[in-house]
Design a protein around this motif. Sequence first.
Motif, PDB file in Angstrom:
ATOM      1  N   GLU A 441     -13.734   0.936   0.693  1.00 41.03           N
ATOM      2  CA  GLU A 441     -13.046   2.235   0.695  1.00 41.03           C
ATOM      3  C   GLU A 441     -13.399   3.055   1.934  1.00 41.03           C
ATOM      4  OE1 GLU A 441     -13.689   6.547  -1.167  1.00 41.03           O
ATOM      5  OE2 GLU A 441     -13.880   4.948  -2.654  1.00 41.03           O
ATOM      6  N   ASN A 463      -4.382  -2.288   3.558  1.00 38.19           N
ATOM      7  CA  ASN A 463      -4.688  -2.630   2.167  1.00 38.19           C
ATOM      8  C   ASN A 463      -5.872  -3.592   2.105  1.00 38.19           C
ATOM      9  OD1 ASN A 463      -2.795  -0.983   0.996  1.00 38.19           O
ATOM     10  ND2 ASN A 463      -1.214  -2.557   0.874  1.00 38.19           N
ATOM     11  N   TYR A 477      -8.328   1.577  -2.728  1.00 39.37           N
ATOM     12  CA  TYR A 477      -7.639   2.719  -2.140  1.00 39.37           C
ATOM     13  C   TYR A 477      -8.619   3.876  -1.951  1.00 39.37           C
ATOM     14  CZ  TYR A 477      -3.259   0.338  -3.263  1.00 39.37           C
ATOM     15  OH  TYR A 477      -2.245  -0.572  -3.330  1.00 39.37           O
ATOM     16  N   LYS A 482      -4.136   7.852  -1.746  1.00 37.19           N
ATOM     17  CA  LYS A 482      -3.446   6.764  -2.448  1.00 37.19           C
ATOM     18  C   LYS A 482      -1.976   7.081  -2.681  1.00 37.19           C
ATOM     19  CE  LYS A 482      -3.720   3.826  -6.562  1.00 37.19           C
ATOM     20  NZ  LYS A 482      -4.479   3.527  -7.805  1.00 37.19           N
ATOM     21  N   GLN A 488       0.126   6.375   3.808  1.00 40.11           N
ATOM     22  CA  GLN A 488       0.335   4.971   3.472  1.00 40.11           C
ATOM     23  C   GLN A 488       1.443   4.334   4.295  1.00 40.11           C
ATOM     24  OE1 GLN A 488      -1.777   3.382   1.443  1.00 40.11           O
ATOM     25  NE2 GLN A 488      -2.847   5.346   1.269  1.00 40.11           N
ATOM     26  N   THR A 510       3.605   0.387  -0.734  1.00 36.06           N
ATOM     27  CA  THR A 510       2.851   0.746  -1.922  1.00 36.06           C
ATOM     28  C   THR A 510       3.819   1.181  -2.997  1.00 36.06           C
ATOM     29  OG1 THR A 510       1.241   2.267  -2.833  1.00 36.06           O
ATOM     30  CG2 THR A 510       2.509   3.100  -0.995  1.00 36.06           C
TER      31      THR A 510
END
Length: 694
Positions: A441, A463, A477, A482, A488, A510
Amino acid sequence: MDTLDKKLTSIFDGKVVRKDLLHRIKKGTNVPTFVLEFLLARYCASDDIAEIQAGLEAVLETLQDNYVRPNEANKAQSKVATKGKYRFIDKVHVNYVENDRRHWAALENFDSRRVAISEKFYRDHDRLLQGGLWAEVTIAYNEIEDDDYAFYIEDLRPIQLSRFDFERYCEGRNEFSRNEWLDVVLRSVGLEPSKLSQRVKMHFIARLMPLVEPNYNFIELGPRGTGKSYFFSEFSPYSTLVSGGQATKATLFYNNQRKKIGLVGFWDTVAFDEVGGIKVKDQDTIQIMKDFMANGRFSRGVEVIADASMAFVGNLDLSVEQIVNSEVYDLFQPLPKEFDLAVMDRFACYLPGWEMPKNSSDFLTNNYGFITDYIAEAFHYQLKQTNRYQEVSKRIRLGASVEGRDEKGIKKTVAAFLKILHPTGSPSDEEFEEYVAYAVETRRRVKEQMNKRKSDDEFAKINLSYLDSKGQEIVVYCPESKLAHATQVPARRDIHAGGNKQETQPPQKTTATVPTVTKLPLVEAKESSPELPLPELQEQHFTIHYGATGYNYESIINPYLEGAKSVEIEDPYIRVTHQIQNFVRFCEAIIKTPSVRKITLITSYDDETDVKEMASRLGELKQSLLELDIALDVKVNEHMHDREIRIDNGWTVKIGRGLDFFQKPDSWFGVGVNDLMLRKCLETKVDIFKRSSQ
């Protein structure tokens, strides 16, 4: 005492201290934590209430009698002169003064820069020569009138452990579960773990990682008042905190003039506070920093290898929700413009500072923890002597999106967790996966922000994932981003054209639902006009009239310094205080040209000159310039009268009055005292011309 206290005090007897005692004393003094605990361990190593109270009084008395406060320097010096010698607690620096051909000690609060010191002290303790060292130091008075110093150091005892038994430390650790040991470490830094969530506990452990893992690159940005810099300024005598200001390659890495390694060679961790305020003098500093952050080595004429970790802490002025949902801003927004993507890519861990609690006495513990110096020694030993990276490499399994620097950063973070929480033995699968998930993370947070900045897909594989003990792939995430579409799936804008054309290229889709947010306004980039060639420098011959303003050394000489490496100035009147101050201002002006590496002064003196004072002040300037990797060479010619500045690129500047062409101010509290552009001048001629080639 709770169960953990009893267990800790029985297994590590003499190595622990009640942290509430520290809190009581800490509020009344600015002495570093490890200094206070050094005294608490000496006088309060007991669980008997009466003995602790007596010991606490002894600590306070010691601080009262021996700790030098900055506003009591004169009193402290008088005490030594009256009693012959006295023991103090102070920070000691040692500097080599080339003009004197000897080392002088300087005591920070004792306020003396010319204290004689024996070679054995700075030979045995390198930190005296770089950054200084807190110590119990006995200062004695020199009775010999012919000597040029009043005080000398008779004895010096660093405030740190003389020996550390790592095997004993590991044996004690084996008596605790992982969660118990986690709580012990947190109590050792003064926090009460029962008041913290498991995630916040892991954040606090992450702050310790640069102290235990070599060449570990760490960054934490977040709100003010969360204690970001405490761990580097107070927790360990093996870390140093650089508070903003100018970062030079001579100070940080290697000083070519002194042939000495910089801070990275003397400290386990070099931390930068208020990172947004760092000023980088030249691009070489950033290039060397990149090399060092990549592999712990760099070259500046000599190959240098060092273990220091680099930590950067600073403040975010925008809310995290605004940033992650903005197409313009990213979480690296506070960093200086010189910190490009190559620097960012070297960060192993971006700790989310916005999740940390604000400093409050509610989170402080009243229980026992390790003496700060003891656990700091444990971390220092592991940074220098142990390597858990190979162990992690054999056990960890990472997903396909994890690339080279991702893998290295993740593995180093997991290795740091093992050193802090499992100094001996291995964690369970569940514990190991917890460390891996956290490491993935904190590395993903770095990569997401780089992907946001980049106009192509170089960092598009955001990812990041790992395989758990069952072989299942787990994508990790960052909680704050997220559901943020702007992070993203960032818009790909042409950063060179300055237009509004966008090509959206989702790197990895995502399926998360993106909430509706108010985006920050886009700032329109103005079309840049084509750069015009700089006008060719011309010879100049002009007169500065009496009473004129608008002149300083920089405005006259700096346009002619392009490409210059050395500047030579002849001026017979650099002798008395105001003339030397003018010369200091002159040096400040020319060193703004990054290529300048040497300044030569040719001057003279007469029978009325205090030569000793003149030499001392020029010597101080010389040492100051050396810190910037610039050499000052002073030569004396008793029969000179000319005033001339010669630059090695061929230009010569002649000012009729030399540097001393400013009028004395009518008042030292008026306009023009500090800014020479506003100060009235005396009449003088200025000739700037190109020397004919020989």
